[in-house]
Motif scaffolding. Structure first.
Motif, mmCIF file in Angstrom:
data_model
loop_
_atom_site.group_PDB
_atom_site.id
_atom_site.type_symbol
_atom_site.label_atom_id
_atom_site.label_comp_id
_atom_site.label_asym_id
_atom_site.label_seq_id
_atom_site.Cartn_x
_atom_site.Cartn_y
_atom_site.Cartn_z
ATOM 1 N N LYS A 1 0.845 -1.193 0.000
ATOM 2 C CA LYS A 1 0.000 0.000 0.000
ATOM 3 C C LYS A 1 0.881 1.245 0.000
ATOM 4 O O LYS A 1 1.702 1.440 0.890
ATOM 5 C CB LYS A 1 -0.909 -0.002 1.227
ATOM 6 C CG LYS A 1 -1.956 1.080 1.200
ATOM 7 C CD LYS A 1 -2.914 0.928 2.373
ATOM 8 C CE LYS A 1 -4.009 1.968 2.301
ATOM 9 N NZ LYS A 1 -4.954 1.819 3.427
ATOM 10 N N ASN B 1 0.365 5.421 -0.570
ATOM 11 C CA ASN B 1 -0.567 6.539 -0.755
ATOM 12 C C ASN B 1 -2.002 6.071 -0.992
ATOM 13 O O ASN B 1 -2.657 6.475 -1.944
ATOM 14 C CB ASN B 1 -0.117 7.451 -1.904
ATOM 15 C CG ASN B 1 1.222 8.092 -1.645
ATOM 16 O OD1 ASN B 1 1.567 8.364 -0.507
ATOM 17 N ND2 ASN B 1 1.978 8.330 -2.695
ATOM 18 N N ARG B 2 -2.476 5.206 -0.159
ATOM 19 C CA ARG B 2 -3.851 4.679 -0.206
ATOM 20 C C ARG B 2 -4.161 3.868 -1.455
ATOM 21 O O ARG B 2 -5.309 3.639 -1.792
ATOM 22 C CB ARG B 2 -4.881 5.799 -0.033
ATOM 23 C CG ARG B 2 -4.794 6.479 1.318
ATOM 24 C CD ARG B 2 -5.790 7.572 1.399
ATOM 25 N NE ARG B 2 -5.345 8.619 0.486
ATOM 26 C CZ ARG B 2 -5.865 9.811 0.399
ATOM 27 N NH1 ARG B 2 -6.873 10.130 1.148
ATOM 28 N NH2 ARG B 2 -5.403 10.700 -0.450
ATOM 29 N N THR B 3 -3.131 3.451 -2.178
ATOM 30 C CA THR B 3 -3.308 2.633 -3.374
ATOM 31 C C THR B 3 -2.468 1.376 -3.234
ATOM 32 O O THR B 3 -1.303 1.441 -2.844
ATOM 33 C CB THR B 3 -2.857 3.403 -4.632
ATOM 34 O OG1 THR B 3 -3.608 4.615 -4.722
ATOM 35 C CG2 THR B 3 -3.067 2.590 -5.887
ATOM 36 N N TYR B 4 -3.060 0.242 -3.556
ATOM 37 C CA TYR B 4 -2.310 -1.010 -3.555
ATOM 38 C C TYR B 4 -1.647 -1.188 -4.914
ATOM 39 O O TYR B 4 -2.318 -1.155 -5.942
ATOM 40 C CB TYR B 4 -3.223 -2.198 -3.261
ATOM 41 C CG TYR B 4 -3.593 -2.285 -1.815
ATOM 42 C CD1 TYR B 4 -2.755 -2.923 -0.904
ATOM 43 C CD2 TYR B 4 -4.765 -1.710 -1.345
ATOM 44 C CE1 TYR B 4 -3.085 -2.987 0.436
ATOM 45 C CE2 TYR B 4 -5.110 -1.784 0.000
ATOM 46 C CZ TYR B 4 -4.263 -2.424 0.883
ATOM 47 O OH TYR B 4 -4.589 -2.484 2.208
ATOM 48 N N TYR C 1 0.912 1.688 -12.752
ATOM 49 C CA TYR C 1 0.645 2.711 -11.756
ATOM 50 C C TYR C 1 1.291 4.011 -12.210
ATOM 51 O O TYR C 1 2.508 4.087 -12.356
ATOM 52 C CB TYR C 1 1.194 2.286 -10.394
ATOM 53 C CG TYR C 1 1.044 3.318 -9.323
ATOM 54 C CD1 TYR C 1 -0.199 3.615 -8.787
ATOM 55 C CD2 TYR C 1 2.143 4.006 -8.839
ATOM 56 C CE1 TYR C 1 -0.351 4.561 -7.803
ATOM 57 C CE2 TYR C 1 2.004 4.955 -7.850
ATOM 58 C CZ TYR C 1 0.758 5.234 -7.341
ATOM 59 O OH TYR C 1 0.621 6.182 -6.346
#
Length: 85
Positions: A19, A21-24, A60
């Protein structure tokens, strides 16, 4: 599409997520993915292209070696994890 090596790569990306910055995301190069699964770099590259084209994964922020599993990919993982019980 997912009774083969495509699912193995998708699942490998899933279990190797972190994880940030709040992203997996899965911060791994295709070479590292291949080494983890015992696949050649060419095989991983072809599978990753297919998974991206079909909408199961994405890069990403368009960066190398960082992948996110899309909602479509998460749905496939959920279906297969539920069917194993």
């Amino acid at each position: 599409m997912f009774m083969n090596d495509n699912f193995k790569v998708l699942y490998w990306l899933h279990i190797n997520q972190v994880k940030i910055n709040r992203t997996y995301i899965c911060p791994a190069t295709q070479q590292e993915i291949g080494e983890g699964l015992g696949f050649s770099l060419m095989k991983v590259n072809a599978i990753m292209q297919t998974l991206r084209q079909e909408g199961y994964i994405d890069k990403y922020k368009n960066s190398r070696g960082r992948y996110v599993i899309t909602t479509k990919g998460k749905n496939v993982l959920k279906i297969f994890s539920e069917s194993t019980y």
